[in-house]
Design a protein around this motif. Sequence first.
Motif, PDB file in Angstrom:
ATOM      1  N   UNK A  52     -26.514  36.008  70.988  1.00 25.78           N
ATOM      2  CA  UNK A  52     -28.323  36.578  69.726  1.00 25.78           C
ATOM      3  C   UNK A  52     -29.407  37.123  70.606  1.00 25.78           C
ATOM      4  N   UNK A  53     -29.404  36.776  72.326  1.00 22.77           N
ATOM      5  CA  UNK A  53     -30.224  37.278  73.444  1.00 22.77           C
ATOM      6  C   UNK A  53     -30.417  38.276  74.201  1.00 22.77           C
ATOM      7  N   UNK A  54     -29.035  38.911  74.422  1.00 29.29           N
ATOM      8  CA  UNK A  54     -28.562  39.328  75.516  1.00 29.29           C
ATOM      9  C   UNK A  54     -28.860  40.966  74.296  1.00 29.29           C
ATOM     10  N   UNK A  55     -29.609  41.839  75.360  1.00 29.85           N
ATOM     11  CA  UNK A  55     -29.885  43.834  74.809  1.00 29.85           C
ATOM     12  C   UNK A  55     -28.750  44.045  75.593  1.00 29.85           C
ATOM     13  N   UNK A  56     -29.083  43.970  76.837  1.00 33.58           N
ATOM     14  CA  UNK A  56     -28.275  45.184  77.167  1.00 33.58           C
ATOM     15  C   UNK A  56     -27.455  43.973  78.799  1.00 33.58           C
ATOM     16  N   UNK A  57     -25.771  44.907  79.057  1.00 34.85           N
ATOM     17  CA  UNK A  57     -24.740  44.892  79.760  1.00 34.85           C
ATOM     18  C   UNK A  57     -24.852  45.295  80.249  1.00 34.85           C
ATOM     19  N   UNK A  58     -24.516  45.754  81.946  1.00 34.19           N
ATOM     20  CA  UNK A  58     -23.919  46.573  82.344  1.00 34.19           C
ATOM     21  C   UNK A  58     -23.219  47.011  83.867  1.00 34.19           C
ATOM     22  N   UNK A  59     -22.204  47.298  84.123  1.00 36.62           N
ATOM     23  CA  UNK A  59     -21.006  47.820  84.986  1.00 36.62           C
ATOM     24  C   UNK A  59     -22.205  48.621  86.282  1.00 36.62           C
ATOM     25  N   UNK A  65     -22.196  49.087  79.587  1.00 41.11           N
ATOM     26  CA  UNK A  65     -22.321  50.506  79.714  1.00 41.11           C
ATOM     27  C   UNK A  65     -22.034  50.234  81.409  1.00 41.11           C
ATOM     28  N   UNK A  66     -22.154  51.169  82.144  1.00 41.22           N
ATOM     29  CA  UNK A  66     -22.099  52.150  83.143  1.00 41.22           C
ATOM     30  C   UNK A  66     -22.879  52.803  83.680  1.00 41.22           C
ATOM     31  N   UNK A  67     -22.702  51.947  85.106  1.00 40.84           N
ATOM     32  CA  UNK A  67     -24.079  52.748  86.281  1.00 40.84           C
ATOM     33  C   UNK A  67     -23.905  53.348  87.121  1.00 40.84           C
ATOM     34  N   UNK A  68     -23.624  54.816  87.953  1.00 41.25           N
ATOM     35  CA  UNK A  68     -23.405  54.507  88.535  1.00 41.25           C
ATOM     36  C   UNK A  68     -23.990  55.164  89.947  1.00 41.25           C
ATOM     37  N   UNK A  69     -23.945  54.529  91.169  1.00 42.40           N
ATOM     38  CA  UNK A  69     -24.550  54.574  92.516  1.00 42.40           C
ATOM     39  C   UNK A  69     -25.120  55.129  92.303  1.00 42.40           C
ATOM     40  N   UNK A 125     -30.718  56.270  82.622  1.00 45.28           N
ATOM     41  CA  UNK A 125     -29.473  56.040  83.953  1.00 45.28           C
ATOM     42  C   UNK A 125     -27.762  56.141  83.098  1.00 45.28           C
ATOM     43  N   UNK A 126     -27.925  55.076  81.762  1.00 48.55           N
ATOM     44  CA  UNK A 126     -26.628  54.617  81.998  1.00 48.55           C
ATOM     45  C   UNK A 126     -25.531  55.016  81.437  1.00 48.55           C
ATOM     46  N   UNK A 127     -24.126  54.922  81.058  1.00 44.86           N
ATOM     47  CA  UNK A 127     -23.178  56.023  80.542  1.00 44.86           C
ATOM     48  C   UNK A 127     -22.508  55.141  79.414  1.00 44.86           C
ATOM     49  N   UNK A 128     -21.842  55.013  78.397  1.00 45.38           N
ATOM     50  CA  UNK A 128     -20.811  54.557  77.442  1.00 45.38           C
ATOM     51  C   UNK A 128     -19.271  55.170  77.427  1.00 45.38           C
TER      52      UNK A 128
END
Length: 415
Positions: free
Chosen positions: A350-357, A384-388, A411-414
């Motif tokens: 219930x808390x997390x908003x976003x998760x990223x690689x 989602x993922x973010x490029x270096x 700046x993230x992608x799905x």
Amino acid sequence: MTIDLQSIIQNYKSDLESVYNTWFINNEERLKAFRSIRRGVIQVVHDIKNANFGNDFKGSSLEFVLTCITEQKQVFEGAAHPFYWKPKLRIPDIYENEANKIAFGQFLESCLIFSKEDQIIKEIIKLSSKNIKGLGPAVASIIYFLHPTIIPPFNTGIVNGFNYLFSEKQKLGSWDSYLRMREIIIQVNQQYKNILSSDLGAFAGLLFEIGSNKLIINHKQVIDETQRSKVEKLMAKRHTEVSFEREEEDLHTEMQYHLLKIGQSLGYAVIAAANDRSKSFAENKFSFFCLPCLPAMEIDKDTLNTINLIDVLWLEKSTNQIISGFEVEKSTSIYSGILRLTDLAISFPNNLKTLFLVVPNKREKEVIMQLKRPCIQQQNISIKYILFSDLRQHCEAICKFGEDYTVISKISKVA
């Protein structure tokens, strides 16, 4: 030939490019892998129980486990090969033979449940007695990550090193040979564990170095020019690999720094993985702007240990609630990072908003493929993922103009 094993171990430990230094003691990803591989084995057992395992290695949960293992590199190079489904040879016969598949699943489940040496060895003997075609002691490399002080890993390099060191003639694909090897390894390691480790990975690494001709244990022996050239090429290859891993580690640290800096600028409390908090980038020490430790959380110890190894977390200062989690990947298994983020999401639904690689540009296709796997999709967790390159390029602008966690999604992608 008389061998001074203590001197050999000291040479092994003093070589900064040896398996001992680059994989066993100075590789944080090795520590992270234990939890990820355990989680993966649990998934394999679950899939076999529920008839979801399939009839091929590719795309299976077993492939994920072996990917986590083989991307440890060095000692575990080639660990996945014995598990590839070879239809013409009908090996290993755990994909189309239902009884064998169930036996394999029950063996893995027993190894997850049991913790005593005699229990694990009995399960190995039981599995061996079933004579499942193609399913040999390569399985030991999986079980090592469940019981590192009981089961040594097993591959060609380790067998070759063992045979040379102890003047034995043990075979690669034989459970009997493996169990004999294991007994000798256990006995010898007991004598030297004070200068090596009770974790059998350290001794297996020594055998691998010997078996791969990276550690010459008889300096008096005469080697011809062909052998000398081979050894020099191996040493050069290892040096290149170590240099590359150091460059990757520097990139990993840089990306963590950008994420910590952004989180702090957005007004969140930030924290790096427990084993990274002493790091620094461009003379900016993480410990100067990170929390010293995770705040108290009402979750089980194993899950807390996993979350404690997530590369970067953002938390609300007023409530200590985790808002966002980031796993920075390099040559480590993407699936391993996904598992840690999944643990985080399940623990705080219930808390997390976003998760990223956060991944190198060259691994974008692989990230998309992994995130689209059915066993990931069925978790119903958005990652989602973010490029270096995007993180590096936009870090300053996000720090300057961002208002809250939602800005990182720009700046993230799905997948």
